[in-house]
Design a protein around this motif. Structure first.
Motif, mmCIF file in Angstrom:
data_model
loop_
_atom_site.group_PDB
_atom_site.id
_atom_site.type_symbol
_atom_site.label_atom_id
_atom_site.label_comp_id
_atom_site.label_asym_id
_atom_site.label_seq_id
_atom_site.Cartn_x
_atom_site.Cartn_y
_atom_site.Cartn_z
ATOM 1 N N TRP A 245 -63.042 19.436 -48.936
ATOM 2 C CA TRP A 245 -62.585 19.918 -47.635
ATOM 3 C C TRP A 245 -63.744 20.551 -46.871
ATOM 4 C CZ3 TRP A 245 -58.624 21.216 -51.501
ATOM 5 C CH2 TRP A 245 -57.469 20.450 -51.346
ATOM 6 N N THR B 10 -52.629 23.404 -51.034
ATOM 7 C CA THR B 10 -53.087 23.762 -49.686
ATOM 8 C C THR B 10 -52.012 23.553 -48.632
ATOM 9 O OG1 THR B 10 -54.017 21.530 -49.418
ATOM 10 C CG2 THR B 10 -55.482 23.241 -50.248
ATOM 11 N N HIS C 141 -61.985 24.638 -43.257
ATOM 12 C CA HIS C 141 -60.726 24.501 -43.988
ATOM 13 C C HIS C 141 -60.726 25.427 -45.206
ATOM 14 C CE1 HIS C 141 -57.479 21.473 -45.533
ATOM 15 N NE2 HIS C 141 -57.038 22.701 -45.420
ATOM 16 N N ARG C 142 -61.846 25.514 -45.900
ATOM 17 C CA ARG C 142 -61.938 26.373 -47.079
ATOM 18 C C ARG C 142 -61.812 27.852 -46.696
ATOM 19 N NH1 ARG C 142 -66.359 23.830 -51.310
ATOM 20 N NH2 ARG C 142 -65.545 21.689 -51.323
ATOM 21 N N CYS C 143 -62.457 28.217 -45.602
ATOM 22 C CA CYS C 143 -62.345 29.608 -45.131
ATOM 23 C C CYS C 143 -60.897 29.950 -44.805
ATOM 24 C CB CYS C 143 -63.230 29.820 -43.896
ATOM 25 S SG CYS C 143 -64.996 29.910 -44.250
ATOM 26 N N ARG D 8 -62.427 27.485 -56.900
ATOM 27 C CA ARG D 8 -62.903 26.118 -56.716
ATOM 28 C C ARG D 8 -61.992 25.351 -55.756
ATOM 29 N NH1 ARG D 8 -63.540 24.338 -63.068
ATOM 30 N NH2 ARG D 8 -64.806 26.113 -63.784
ATOM 31 N N TRP D 9 -62.463 24.166 -55.390
ATOM 32 C CA TRP D 9 -61.681 23.249 -54.558
ATOM 33 C C TRP D 9 -61.706 21.877 -55.212
ATOM 34 C CZ3 TRP D 9 -64.339 27.305 -52.654
ATOM 35 C CH2 TRP D 9 -63.676 28.131 -51.748
ATOM 36 N N LEU E 44 -67.861 31.920 -45.774
ATOM 37 C CA LEU E 44 -67.186 31.357 -46.946
ATOM 38 C C LEU E 44 -67.646 32.051 -48.229
ATOM 39 C CD1 LEU E 44 -65.363 29.184 -48.212
ATOM 40 C CD2 LEU E 44 -67.359 27.675 -48.296
ATOM 41 N N GLN F 19 -58.224 28.700 -46.154
ATOM 42 C CA GLN F 19 -57.467 28.865 -47.400
ATOM 43 C C GLN F 19 -57.742 30.229 -48.038
ATOM 44 O OE1 GLN F 19 -58.974 25.425 -49.366
ATOM 45 N NE2 GLN F 19 -57.761 24.011 -48.130
ATOM 46 N N LYS G 275 -65.276 34.353 -50.674
ATOM 47 C CA LYS G 275 -65.162 33.959 -52.076
ATOM 48 C C LYS G 275 -65.593 35.091 -53.001
ATOM 49 C CE LYS G 275 -66.712 30.409 -55.335
ATOM 50 N NZ LYS G 275 -67.532 29.185 -55.523
#
Length: 417
Positions: A235, A284, A239-241, A230-231, A213, A243, A217
């Protein structure tokens, strides 16, 4: 003649006996829903939010199943057609079954079966058996209908969920928690000691994904020259990876549409657009096509942002130099368009009222606008919270009365920082 009468009498008795047997095995609609709870917890679409294919299949199959169950309860309904259904079942342990089943790419067990029964009890048993779910709880159901008085007396009883509810949802059973609390009083220190090994194990397991991640980023921020990524919500790391991978693919496929993001902050949130704080919002649940449109519209957003800053200055001039600000951490997430409409409406109201504020008399003070409040207030950080529907005369009196206190609060805030 008497022989015929005896035969007729025997046939009538047999018919009455058969009706009694069938009636004793008949489920009511409420009993059927209660009996199918383990099934609903295993296949309900709400638990498949991140798996759209399985969610859609279960939604369609549930609609057809509910229609089948409704027809069973209609008096005099006799025309039944075999109904083939397919569900993706969530489970914690693999179960063996003779039903035709397979596993989807996401790991859910696909179960297909055909309903051709003509009563609720048989239908419920077929469904549970087909999905390899227990049917023991059906024996404890009160199959025969209760009197209206008994049903009325049970209205105010506390809700007691079936054990399978906690098994499939992951929620904690309050009865088990109460028993544990009665056995031993858990303190914070003891709880930390009990969960230390598990926490360390989970942390080590998540480290590779956390590093991935951070890498994604950093690379995207450097490549696009972003201020930050940012988020909005908490999550999970996976899930962030996902996105960030989606944004990375868009960069490779359409690099020309991201030429205007330099120096900006990208926020993954529930909807796409530009926020009141000037951040680029990427929904998302949106696809690349929607994200592309947002990036293509950035020049228009920047023009609207300049008009918004000008509008804030005009409001400040009407209110004696008080600064209009937007605090992202304290205010609801608004799009640039929504915030501009709020400012424009408030400015028109002030222009019509012509409040007698001395120019620059309130310079150094700050205020935020909110549309979900009805009375002005002073925050402990020193800024005024002003409702957009606030009466101008009330606004004038409140600001004059609280101006000195607001300056003191701002001074304390600056000292703490």
């Amino acid at each position: 003649m008497f022989c015929c009468l005896r035969a007729v009498r025997r046939l009538c008795l047999e018919k009455i006996l058969l009706q009694c047997i069938l009636q004793s095995r008949t489920l009511s609609g409420a009993d059927a829903i209660n009996a199918l709870r383990p099934f609903y917890f295993a296949v309900h679409p709400d638990f498949f939010g991140q798996h759209p294919k399985e969610r859609e299949v279960n939604e369609n199959s549930l609609k057809r199943l509910n229609g089948y169950l409704e027809n069973l309860q209609k008096p005099g309904f006799r025309s039944f057609k075999p109904t083939q259904l397919t569900f993706y079942v969530r489970e914690r342990e693999p179960n063996s079954s003779n039903v035709q089943e397979s596993f989807s790419a996401s790991g859910f067990r696909a179960v297909s079966f055909t309903l051709h029964t003509r009563d609720l009890l048989s239908t419920v048993l077929d469904i549970l058996n087909s999905c390899s779910l227990s049917t023991e709880h059906i024996q404890s159901l009160n199959v025969n209908s209760q009197t209206h008085k008994e049903a009325k007396s049970a209205v105010n009883r506390p809700i007691k969920w079936d054990k399978t509810y906690y098994s499939f949802t992951g929620f904690k059973d309050p009865e088990e928690e109460l028993e544990q609390a009665q056995r031993v009083e858990t303190t914070l220190i003891s709880w930390l000691d009990d969960n230390e090994a598990s926490a360390v194990k989970k942390l080590k397991k998540s480290l590779p994904l956390r590093k991935e991640l951070e890498r994604l980023k950093f690379e995207l921020s450097h490549q696009l020259e972003l201020s930050d990524i940012r988020w909005q919500r908490s999550w999970g790391i996976a899930h962030r990876c996902s996105q960030l991978h989606s944004l990375g693919r868009l960069v490779q496929q359409r690099p020309e549409v991201l030429k205007n993001v330099k120096g900006r902050t990208v926020v993954f949130t529930d909807r796409s657009g530009m926020s009141a704080a000037g951040h680029i919002m990427l929904g998302t649940m949106d696809v690349h096509h929607h994200w592309t449109k947002i990036f293509e519209r950035l020049p228009n957003y920047y023009k609207l942002q300049k008009r918004l800053l000008f509008l804030e200055d005009r409001i400040s001039q009407l209110l004696g130099g008080i600064q209009v600000i937007y605090i992202e951490e304290l205010q609801p997430l608004l799009t640039l368009e929504e915030y501009y409409e709020t400012l424009d409406s408030f400015y028109n109201k002030l222009s019509d009222s012509r409040l007698p504020f001395h120019p620059r008399s309130l310079r150094g003070l700050q205020m935020i606008l909110e549309s979900d409040r009805y009375a002005p207030s002073l925050h402990e950080f020193g800024h005024f919270t002003i409702p957009t529907v606030c009466d101008p005369a009330t606004l004038q009196w409140f600001i004059f009365a609280k101006a000195q206190e607001a300056r003191e609060n701002l001074k304390r805030k600056e000292e703490c920082e």
